[in-house]
Design a protein around this motif. Structure first.
Motif, short mmCIF file in Angstrom:
data_model
loop_
_atom_site.label_atom_id
_atom_site.label_comp_id
_atom_site.label_asym_id
_atom_site.label_seq_id
_atom_site.Cartn_x
_atom_site.Cartn_y
_atom_site.Cartn_z
N ASN A 11 -4.98 -4.19 1.19
CA ASN A 11 -6.17 -3.47 1.65
C ASN A 11 -6.01 -1.96 1.56
O ASN A 11 -6.98 -1.25 1.35
CB ASN A 11 -6.47 -3.85 3.10
N ALA A 12 -4.76 -1.49 1.69
CA ALA A 12 -4.54 -0.05 1.60
C ALA A 12 -4.88 0.46 0.22
O ALA A 12 -5.30 1.60 0.04
CB ALA A 12 -3.09 0.27 1.94
N LEU A 13 -4.70 -0.40 -0.76
CA LEU A 13 -4.92 0.00 -2.15
C LEU A 13 -6.39 -0.15 -2.54
O LEU A 13 -6.86 0.49 -3.49
CB LEU A 13 -4.05 -0.89 -3.05
N THR A 14 -7.10 -1.02 -1.82
CA THR A 14 -8.45 -1.39 -2.24
C THR A 14 -9.40 -0.21 -2.50
O THR A 14 -10.04 -0.20 -3.56
CB THR A 14 -9.08 -2.35 -1.22
N PRO A 15 -9.49 0.80 -1.59
CA PRO A 15 -10.45 1.87 -1.89
C PRO A 15 -10.17 2.58 -3.20
O PRO A 15 -11.10 2.91 -3.94
CB PRO A 15 -10.31 2.82 -0.70
N TYR A 16 -8.88 2.78 -3.51
CA TYR A 16 -8.53 3.48 -4.75
C TYR A 16 -8.88 2.64 -5.97
O TYR A 16 -9.43 3.14 -6.95
CB TYR A 16 -7.04 3.84 -4.76
N VAL A 17 -8.55 1.33 -5.88
CA VAL A 17 -8.85 0.47 -7.02
C VAL A 17 -10.36 0.36 -7.21
O VAL A 17 -10.86 0.39 -8.34
CB VAL A 17 -8.22 -0.92 -6.81
N GLY B 50 5.38 -14.76 -10.42
CA GLY B 50 4.52 -15.91 -10.67
C GLY B 50 3.17 -15.79 -9.98
O GLY B 50 2.29 -16.62 -10.20
N GLY B 51 3.01 -14.78 -9.14
CA GLY B 51 1.72 -14.59 -8.48
C GLY B 51 1.54 -15.43 -7.23
O GLY B 51 0.43 -15.76 -6.85
N VAL B 52 2.66 -15.78 -6.60
CA VAL B 52 2.57 -16.58 -5.39
C VAL B 52 2.22 -15.66 -4.22
O VAL B 52 2.85 -14.63 -4.06
CB VAL B 52 3.91 -17.29 -5.12
N PRO B 53 1.20 -15.99 -3.41
CA PRO B 53 0.96 -15.17 -2.23
C PRO B 53 2.14 -15.33 -1.28
O PRO B 53 2.78 -16.38 -1.30
CB PRO B 53 -0.34 -15.75 -1.65
N PRO B 54 2.47 -14.38 -0.45
CA PRO B 54 1.75 -13.14 -0.17
C PRO B 54 2.23 -11.95 -1.01
O PRO B 54 1.97 -10.83 -0.60
CB PRO B 54 2.11 -12.91 1.29
N PHE B 55 2.89 -12.16 -2.13
CA PHE B 55 3.42 -11.00 -2.85
C PHE B 55 2.34 -10.36 -3.71
O PHE B 55 1.23 -10.88 -3.85
CB PHE B 55 4.64 -11.41 -3.67
N SER B 56 2.71 -9.22 -4.36
CA SER B 56 1.67 -8.35 -4.90
C SER B 56 0.97 -8.90 -6.14
O SER B 56 -0.11 -8.44 -6.49
CB SER B 56 2.27 -6.98 -5.22
N GLY B 57 1.56 -9.91 -6.80
CA GLY B 57 0.90 -10.40 -8.01
C GLY B 57 -0.36 -11.20 -7.73
O GLY B 57 -1.23 -11.33 -8.59
N PHE B 58 -0.47 -11.69 -6.48
CA PHE B 58 -1.52 -12.68 -6.20
C PHE B 58 -2.93 -12.12 -6.35
O PHE B 58 -3.76 -12.72 -7.05
CB PHE B 58 -1.31 -13.23 -4.78
N VAL B 59 -3.21 -10.99 -5.73
CA VAL B 59 -4.57 -10.45 -5.74
C VAL B 59 -5.03 -10.18 -7.17
O VAL B 59 -6.15 -10.53 -7.55
CB VAL B 59 -4.66 -9.16 -4.90
N GLY C 259 -13.19 -8.27 -12.95
CA GLY C 259 -12.10 -8.46 -13.90
C GLY C 259 -11.29 -7.19 -14.07
O GLY C 259 -10.05 -7.20 -14.09
N ILE C 260 -12.01 -6.06 -14.20
CA ILE C 260 -11.32 -4.78 -14.37
C ILE C 260 -10.50 -4.45 -13.12
O ILE C 260 -9.36 -4.00 -13.21
CB ILE C 260 -12.35 -3.65 -14.64
N GLN C 261 -11.09 -4.73 -11.95
CA GLN C 261 -10.33 -4.49 -10.71
C GLN C 261 -9.05 -5.30 -10.70
O GLN C 261 -7.99 -4.82 -10.34
CB GLN C 261 -11.18 -4.87 -9.49
N GLY C 262 -9.18 -6.59 -11.12
CA GLY C 262 -8.00 -7.44 -11.20
C GLY C 262 -6.96 -6.84 -12.13
O GLY C 262 -5.77 -6.81 -11.81
N SER C 263 -7.43 -6.34 -13.28
CA SER C 263 -6.50 -5.74 -14.24
C SER C 263 -5.76 -4.56 -13.63
O SER C 263 -4.57 -4.39 -13.83
CB SER C 263 -7.24 -5.25 -15.48
N ILE C 264 -6.51 -3.73 -12.87
CA ILE C 264 -5.86 -2.55 -12.27
C ILE C 264 -4.81 -2.97 -11.25
O ILE C 264 -3.68 -2.50 -11.27
CB ILE C 264 -6.91 -1.63 -11.62
N TYR C 265 -5.20 -3.92 -10.36
CA TYR C 265 -4.23 -4.43 -9.39
C TYR C 265 -2.99 -4.95 -10.11
O TYR C 265 -1.86 -4.67 -9.75
CB TYR C 265 -4.83 -5.59 -8.58
#
Lengths: 493, 112
Positions: free
Chosen positions: A466-472, A380-389, A321-327
């Motif tokens: 994926n580029a952001l994943t290690p930091y998050v 709206g969080g539609v993939p493939p844009f950044s809101g989705f993950v 959940g926290i990861q989702g919040s950060i993304y």
């Protein structure tokens, strides 16, 4: 070496103060503020990578070892937000530079914007509760200045309300600081966390935590968002985008920080309250986004919904959940700036605030129209844009925590958000063009540049999550395990 | 002593609340000023008032007064001063352009 941590705050301050002497040279003002923010962005990206490799960075001012001195503590969470905020504010400055509002540029618009960013970055990086208050005040004073710059009647009356609300919330903040100093005898965040853990968070401290919850909710617009739509909708475009992208996010940052680092021992009380507050915010914001035909109000209520959404992740209080919040936080800084810039551009081009008074803009400004559609889908969080993950992970976290109702509300609110922006798109961009090609207001390409950049960022973040994943992952690891933060912030090598 | 100061803080806060709830803008500004002073006093009280002697290392003194709350208050006073100054100018400017200092006459706009 760790001196690099102070640059995100000091560079904007130095640039802002020196620009005071170049009042009558707008081009110097524009470009040096843009460049200094870009420099901050690159520095913070560099430190983000360094933090991921070597762990938390710390800077003790004046060589006073913690907990006696003031420290800046850079962990991945803070640095991630610093870099996003700096990049987005650089783009907002770029928009302002091309929009070229002579009256405000002559009244120190750029120094105020730089000081605002300095306050925001300081608030992200500080490791001391009182210093957090000071950074909040720097940011707020700059925002008071920006709010009333230009001195239109509407701005002044809304400005009074905005200033008053914030004076009150700062007062409560000081009150909380006084109480927490009285009970625990320290204000260093890491040491506070240690002492609260030793005491096991007795009811007294839980009460103080509720005080902080109220303060930061007021800043973030969680439940207490009544001041937000009015004040955000009287601002000029670039400034409103800066406000929407940064100001409320600082409140959210402070909420996440305090309730994962300090007051995490009684989640049954505090996190449940946060969950309910998030729910009320989601419902209220969703009603707001569909209730208004004034596009500025629609955009302002979109800010409110996003705040509720991010805090659903905090209420879940688990790693995913926290990861989702950060993304979602990172995504939201980008997309809110984009939406506010788009809305402002529409108003600049047409002079119309109501979505039912205009149609067919896509024939006049095709690029603007397609960027708006892209922004709407991303919002709206539609993939493939950044809101989705972010949405996906917040939902997963919420379901893992067994808060099905909250998860449902969060996703239902996304539909309202999507509907509200698509409604603007369908009404204003499609249909019969109302202005002929020859009569249309000229849209300078310079104003489109920041919009294109932001659109590219949201798309790139969506494809390249994926580029952001290690930091998050690193950020959420530190947030979920306070002892890592304490070790990084207190240990002397 | 602590009790006395706490009572004083209470009196200040209630005065400030009364002023803040009025419609007149100048009263509201004064209210915020008094409110901030109340919290400064509270900060000082929370650090403990009669702690000991001056916080300078010296022979023969055992206890020292905590200097941190005073540093905090100093910062908070400066910030409060800046905010009050800004607020006063804002109120005066609004009075000039709207022509009233009554909050009731400032709400909303015509097109709402």
């Amino acid at each position: 070496m760790n001196n690099i941590l102070v640059f995100p705050m000091v560079i904007p301050i130095i640039a802002g103060v020196s620009l005071l002497f170049f009042r009558s040279y707008p081009s110097i003002q524009r470009w040096s503020s843009f460049i200094s923010l870009l420099v901050v962005f690159f520095i913070s990206i560099g430190s983000l990578e360094a933090i991921r490799r070597n762990g938390i960075m710390r800077l003790d001012f004046g060589g006073w070892a913690p907990p006696y001195g003031i420290t800046f503590v850079g962990d991945s969470f803070a640095m991630l937000l610093v870099s996003t905020a700096s990049l987005v504010s650089a783009l907002c400055v770029l928009y302002a530079a091309f929009a070229g509002d002579k009256k405000r540029e002559g009244a120190f618009q750029y120094p105020f914007m730089l000081l605002l960013v300095a306050g925001v970055n300081g608030a992200f990086l500080t490791g001391d509760l009182f210093n957090l208050f000071v950074c909040f005040e720097i940011m707020l004073l700059a925002s008071y200045g920006l709010m009333t710059l230009g001195g239109e009647k509407k701005q002044l009356t809304e400005g009074i309300k905005y200033v008053l609300i914030n004076i009150l919330s700062s007062w409560f903040f000081l009150l909380g600081i006084a109480y927490i100093y009285g009970t625990l005898g320290t204000l260093n965040l890491a040491q506070l966390s240690q002492r609260i853990a030793e005491a096991g968070q007795p009811p007294m401290l839980t009460t103080i935590s509720i005080l902080f919850l109220v303060v930061f909710s007021l800043k973030a617009g969680l439940v207490l968002y009544f001041w937000l739509p009015g004040s955000y909708s009287v601002l000029p475009t670039a400034i409103s985008a800066l406000f929407a992208a940064l100001l409320t996010k600082v409140g959210v940052y402070a909420l996440i920080r305090t309730f994962t680092l300090l007051f995490y021992h009684e989640p049954g009380i505090t996190h449940t309250i946060i969950g309910w507050m998030a729910l009320i915010t989601l419902v209220g914001g969703s009603i707001g986004v569909i209730a208004f035909v004034d596009i500025r109000k629609v955009a302002a209520y979109n800010v409110v919904v996003a705040i509720g959404f991010i805090l659903v992740g905090l209420a879940a209080n688990n790693e995913i959940g926290i990861q989702g919040s950060i993304y979602y936080l990172v995504h939201d800084i980008v997309i809110k700036a984009l939406i506010f810039l788009l809305i402002g551009t529409i108003i600049y081009l047409t002079g119309i605030y109501r979505l039912d008074r205009m149609s067919g803009l896509i024939t006049n400004y095709p690029l603007l129209g397609w960027i708006f559609l892209l922004a709407a889908l991303s919002l709206g969080g539609v993939p493939p844009f950044s809101g989705f993950v972010g949405k996906l992970m917040v939902g997963q976290g919420s379901i893992t925590a067994g808060q099905y109702f909250l998860a449902f509300a969060a996703f239902a609110s996304s539909l309202f958000v999507l509907y509200s922006v698509i409604r603007i798109f369908l009404n204003m961009f499609w249909g019969q063009p109302m202005v002929g090609k020859l009569k249309q207001v000229h849209l300078p390409f310079g104003m489109m540049v920041p919009l294109i950049f932001l659109a590219v960022i949201t798309t790139a973040l969506g494809f390249g999550m994926n580029a952001l994943t290690p930091y998050v992952a690193d950020a959420s690891n530190v947030l979920m395990n306070p002892e890592i933060y304490i070790e990084g912030a207190l240990e002397n090598e | 002593m602590e009790t006395l100061i706490t009572l004083l803080v209470g009196v200040l806060v209630s005065t400030a609340t009364y002023l803040l709830l009025s419609k007149n803008l100048i009263r509201i500004v004064l209210g915020t000023a008094i409110l901030s002073h109340a919290v400064h006093l509270l900060l000082m009280t929370m650090g403990g008032l009669k702690g000991g002697s001056v916080p300078i290392l010296d022979d023969g003194t055992e206890t020292y007064t905590d200097a941190l709350p005073q540093a905090l208050i100093l910062t908070a006073i400066v910030i409060g001063f800046a905010v009050t100054a800004f607020f006063l100018v804002l109120v005066y400017r609004t009075y000039q352009s709207v022509g009233t200092d009554n909050l009731n006459e400032m709400r909303g706009s015509k097109d709402e």
